[in-house]
Design a protein around this motif. Sequence first.
Motif, PDB file in Angstrom:
ATOM      1  N   ASN A 124      54.789 -17.620 -36.293  1.00 49.82           N
ATOM      2  CA  ASN A 124      53.341 -17.862 -36.368  1.00 49.82           C
ATOM      3  C   ASN A 124      53.053 -19.261 -36.901  1.00 49.82           C
ATOM      4  OD1 ASN A 124      52.969 -15.232 -35.553  1.00 49.82           O
ATOM      5  ND2 ASN A 124      52.613 -14.445 -37.637  1.00 49.82           N
ATOM      6  N   TRP A 125      53.774 -19.602 -37.962  1.00 51.90           N
ATOM      7  CA  TRP A 125      53.580 -20.931 -38.565  1.00 51.90           C
ATOM      8  C   TRP A 125      53.849 -22.028 -37.520  1.00 51.90           C
ATOM      9  CZ3 TRP A 125      56.404 -25.378 -39.272  1.00 51.90           C
ATOM     10  CH2 TRP A 125      55.894 -26.317 -40.170  1.00 51.90           C
ATOM     11  N   LEU A 126      54.913 -21.840 -36.743  1.00 49.33           N
ATOM     12  CA  LEU A 126      55.242 -22.845 -35.719  1.00 49.33           C
ATOM     13  C   LEU A 126      54.117 -22.940 -34.682  1.00 49.33           C
ATOM     14  CD1 LEU A 126      59.062 -22.209 -35.111  1.00 49.33           C
ATOM     15  CD2 LEU A 126      58.026 -24.308 -36.011  1.00 49.33           C
ATOM     16  N   GLU A 127      53.592 -21.806 -34.255  1.00 54.91           N
ATOM     17  CA  GLU A 127      52.494 -21.825 -33.296  1.00 54.91           C
ATOM     18  C   GLU A 127      51.318 -22.644 -33.836  1.00 54.91           C
ATOM     19  OE1 GLU A 127      52.862 -17.862 -30.547  1.00 54.91           O
ATOM     20  OE2 GLU A 127      52.000 -17.546 -32.536  1.00 54.91           O
ATOM     21  N   ASN A 128      51.071 -22.502 -35.152  1.00 54.81           N
ATOM     22  CA  ASN A 128      49.936 -23.205 -35.759  1.00 54.81           C
ATOM     23  C   ASN A 128      50.224 -24.657 -36.112  1.00 54.81           C
ATOM     24  OD1 ASN A 128      48.369 -20.877 -35.618  1.00 54.81           O
ATOM     25  ND2 ASN A 128      49.164 -20.131 -37.590  1.00 54.81           N
ATOM     26  N   ASN A 129      51.501 -24.997 -36.311  1.00 56.49           N
ATOM     27  CA  ASN A 129      51.823 -26.321 -36.852  1.00 56.49           C
ATOM     28  C   ASN A 129      52.666 -27.193 -35.934  1.00 56.49           C
ATOM     29  OD1 ASN A 129      50.883 -26.324 -39.919  1.00 56.49           O
ATOM     30  ND2 ASN A 129      51.638 -24.267 -39.391  1.00 56.49           N
ATOM     31  N   LEU A 130      52.897 -26.718 -34.717  1.00 63.17           N
ATOM     32  CA  LEU A 130      53.782 -27.490 -33.850  1.00 63.17           C
ATOM     33  C   LEU A 130      53.251 -28.896 -33.589  1.00 63.17           C
ATOM     34  CD1 LEU A 130      56.480 -27.150 -32.293  1.00 63.17           C
ATOM     35  CD2 LEU A 130      55.098 -26.875 -30.238  1.00 63.17           C
ATOM     36  N   ASP A 131      51.941 -29.012 -33.424  1.00 64.46           N
ATOM     37  CA  ASP A 131      51.380 -30.340 -33.146  1.00 64.46           C
ATOM     38  C   ASP A 131      51.628 -31.304 -34.305  1.00 64.46           C
ATOM     39  OD1 ASP A 131      50.588 -29.303 -30.742  1.00 64.46           O
ATOM     40  OD2 ASP A 131      48.559 -28.810 -31.435  1.00 64.46           O
ATOM     41  N   ASP A 132      51.486 -30.800 -35.531  1.00 63.14           N
ATOM     42  CA  ASP A 132      51.787 -31.630 -36.700  1.00 63.14           C
ATOM     43  C   ASP A 132      53.260 -32.055 -36.716  1.00 63.14           C
ATOM     44  OD1 ASP A 132      49.252 -31.634 -37.650  1.00 63.14           O
ATOM     45  OD2 ASP A 132      49.562 -30.036 -39.136  1.00 63.14           O
ATOM     46  N   LEU A 133      54.125 -31.092 -36.399  1.00 61.51           N
ATOM     47  CA  LEU A 133      55.562 -31.412 -36.352  1.00 61.51           C
ATOM     48  C   LEU A 133      55.826 -32.526 -35.341  1.00 61.51           C
ATOM     49  CD1 LEU A 133      57.524 -28.006 -36.399  1.00 61.51           C
ATOM     50  CD2 LEU A 133      57.573 -29.814 -38.123  1.00 61.51           C
ATOM     51  N   LEU A 134      55.192 -32.392 -34.186  1.00 62.87           N
ATOM     52  CA  LEU A 134      55.432 -33.380 -33.118  1.00 62.87           C
ATOM     53  C   LEU A 134      54.869 -34.747 -33.501  1.00 62.87           C
ATOM     54  CD1 LEU A 134      54.731 -31.108 -30.022  1.00 62.87           C
ATOM     55  CD2 LEU A 134      56.936 -32.064 -30.681  1.00 62.87           C
ATOM     56  N   LYS A 135      53.961 -34.757 -34.484  1.00 65.35           N
ATOM     57  CA  LYS A 135      53.453 -36.035 -35.011  1.00 65.35           C
ATOM     58  C   LYS A 135      54.243 -36.450 -36.248  1.00 65.35           C
ATOM     59  CE  LYS A 135      48.829 -34.719 -33.806  1.00 65.35           C
ATOM     60  NZ  LYS A 135      47.808 -34.012 -34.583  1.00 65.35           N
ATOM     61  N   PHE A 136      55.355 -35.757 -36.539  1.00 65.06           N
ATOM     62  CA  PHE A 136      56.219 -36.084 -37.682  1.00 65.06           C
ATOM     63  C   PHE A 136      55.456 -36.062 -39.011  1.00 65.06           C
ATOM     64  CE2 PHE A 136      58.239 -37.879 -33.974  1.00 65.06           C
ATOM     65  CZ  PHE A 136      59.574 -37.522 -34.130  1.00 65.06           C
ATOM     66  N   HIS A 137      54.573 -35.125 -39.154  1.00 68.31           N
ATOM     67  CA  HIS A 137      53.833 -34.935 -40.390  1.00 68.31           C
ATOM     68  C   HIS A 137      54.825 -34.562 -41.512  1.00 68.31           C
ATOM     69  CE1 HIS A 137      51.087 -32.914 -43.185  1.00 68.31           C
ATOM     70  NE2 HIS A 137      50.093 -33.513 -42.562  1.00 68.31           N
ATOM     71  N   PRO A 138      54.913 -35.390 -42.583  1.00 69.51           N
ATOM     72  CA  PRO A 138      55.977 -35.193 -43.576  1.00 69.51           C
ATOM     73  C   PRO A 138      56.043 -33.793 -44.184  1.00 69.51           C
ATOM     74  CG  PRO A 138      54.948 -37.318 -43.909  1.00 69.51           C
ATOM     75  CD  PRO A 138      54.139 -36.623 -42.859  1.00 69.51           C
ATOM     76  N   GLN A 139      54.896 -33.255 -44.635  1.00 67.36           N
ATOM     77  CA  GLN A 139      54.959 -31.919 -45.245  1.00 67.36           C
ATOM     78  C   GLN A 139      55.415 -30.851 -44.249  1.00 67.36           C
ATOM     79  OE1 GLN A 139      52.297 -33.869 -46.516  1.00 67.36           O
ATOM     80  NE2 GLN A 139      51.393 -32.813 -48.310  1.00 67.36           N
TER      81      GLN A 139
END
Lengths: 366, 366
Positions: free
Chosen positions: A199-214
């Motif tokens: 679930n977390w990945l579904e919600n945060n994948l875009d941030d990950l792909l932008k290399f969001h540090p947290q």
Amino acid sequence: MMKRIFIELQERSYFVYIAHGILKDTKFRWKLKKGDVAVLITDIQVAPLYLKRICNTLNSFGVITDRLVLPVGEQSKSLSVLDQIFTKLLNKNYDRNIVLIALGGGVIGDLTGFAAATYHRGIRLIQVPTTLLAQVDASVGGKTGINHVLGKNMIGAFYQPVEVIIDLDCLFTLSMKEFSAGLAEVIKYAVAFDASFFNWLENNLDDLLKFHPQSLMYCVYRCCKLKASIVSLDEREIQIGKRSLLNLGHTYGHAIESYFSYTGWSHGEAISVGIVMAVNAALHLQKFLSTRDAMRIKLLLERAHLPVHGPQEMQSKDYLRYMARDKKSRLGKINLVLPVSIGRARVFLNIDQNVILNSIEYNLIK
Amino acid sequence: MMKRIFIELQERSYFVYIAHGILKDTKFRWKLKKGDVAVLITDIQVAPLYLKRICNTLNSFGVITDRLVLPVGEQSKSLSVLDQIFTKLLNKNYDRNIVLIALGGGVIGDLTGFAAATYHRGIRLIQVPTTLLAQVDASVGGKTGINHVLGKNMIGAFYQPVEVIIDLDCLFTLSMKEFSAGLAEVIKYAVAFDASFFNWLENNLDDLLKFHPQSLMYCVYRCCKLKASIVSLDEREIQIGKRSLLNLGHTYGHAIESYFSYTGWSHGEAISVGIVMAVNAALHLQKFLSTRDAMRIKLLLERAHLPVHGPQEMQSKDYLRYMARDKKSRLGKINLVLPVSIGRARVFLNIDQNVILNSIEYNLIK
């Protein structure tokens, strides 16, 4: 901020350290002492980025450093490159008190780990993974090894490092293709073990792909934490149990990699397709997996810019040839890890060949 | 009569079985079950003597057997022969449930052991040593490995078998030269650990040389028992402690073997000379060893038809070159195991080069 994970394995226990900028941090204490000889093994792609900095840091602690820079790519995981490492170490008369530092992705980690496992019957090893794939998977747990012309990872050892040092800043230098390859393993963890992480990945994948540090910290930490608990339960993958669930998608994936002699398709890309095929097989077998869950898995892989269809060049029978040789198979019978719902997977023994052929040929996920 | 020794190593514990005729004994239960696949690895000298018989016995238990027959000699302990084993196993699609059986002397045991340690990251191994040297030393304790052009046993692993099966009848087929080579290790045990065994050897050597069955049993049993207690204390030779005392004579001996590229001088012959040189060094250092004990050691080696002088071709400086590369040495400083009295040895660190040169050049034992 630094996070630390303890890998509990009796006298072989160790810590995984995760932080942004840890390789630049002169206050971080490596598990090395004054007078130690550390040989850094890396590849020509990683060397210019970190080698000098790490050597300077270690030298400032009084550690003597040496280095060996290898070519890039899966071809380095061979007996002949292993022999090159031994020759280098023996030419310098290095004894069994030296430490090998694996600085790089999965290939460098597996190869250096196996060299450490077998030089003088075992010397100390520090893993410094620089790719997402190596950070979340390859560097933790002690699997080391090389390939053989007749199969991937066929020769190796279970050999634990004395520590794993993960610098999340390394991820900023990856290409999107390399980063996505790592996400395939990340998604694998979520599918096989952890619905809330999915679930977390579904919600945060875009941030990950932008290399969001947290987001990167959370993602790598969660994967390493999952891996830690699994490895502690079953260090040598003896039971057909939890540790083998880490191989979700890998039996298909290895077939793809082998078919292209580990060149055309990256490990992560092959695993992504492997996960989709495993989902297909689960649907074929009607083993609990809902079509909704199947769709969510496929969608997440696509959003991570990962392939969900196998290579056009390969026929379904090409897969079978390699799959029968998988370490999980026994006497030519094919066993597979399949998802039963998001966050849960199981090993299915002795799967019917037609199910496998169908899982490759017909994509059931609409 | 059969004797059994337990090697206590937690979950890696196993038994050593010793008997005359155990390989012919259809009542003896191997640690194998119906349906197991066992691959026997042996050499062209041993194969005609035992291979067929063992395969028949195992087949009668329902075990499926396969075989690989290698050339004789230390040259087989190489990366390329190792690769030959892997190729054979992978061509047959053998999975990690197979068992390797090492049938032969120390070379076959070390090589097969290392193959078992690394094929699919570790498969089961049974040691069936056929020479005296392998029965009393190499087959017990889990040291496996291969040579590198730059040094002997430089690549390897600590990997325990699931059992060791010692048939004393195998000794009857050895040449006197091969038998004597094994006696060098037997005498090493006595010198380093066991004064009463040394006395026994002085009194029973002639019976041993006549292959007297009870004497052989006592000799092999006593050596394995000593090895068992040492290995249980320090499986991976981590401490500079009791296990390293097993290397008495080996630092010099390996130098001789390396100088001749493991061809001219056998391991046992080289160790015999190495023990004499260690005795010399002990006398030079005036570390307790009496000249009387020194003489008794030299005399026993001579009575066992073993050489007590190094090869004429070698200068003392030739030894140093190889000795600095020994696994016990550190940063080029030479450490040696030296006898302090019959039945007791110690590790001496960082020995003065002149002492070593003298121990090679001047024989102090009259």
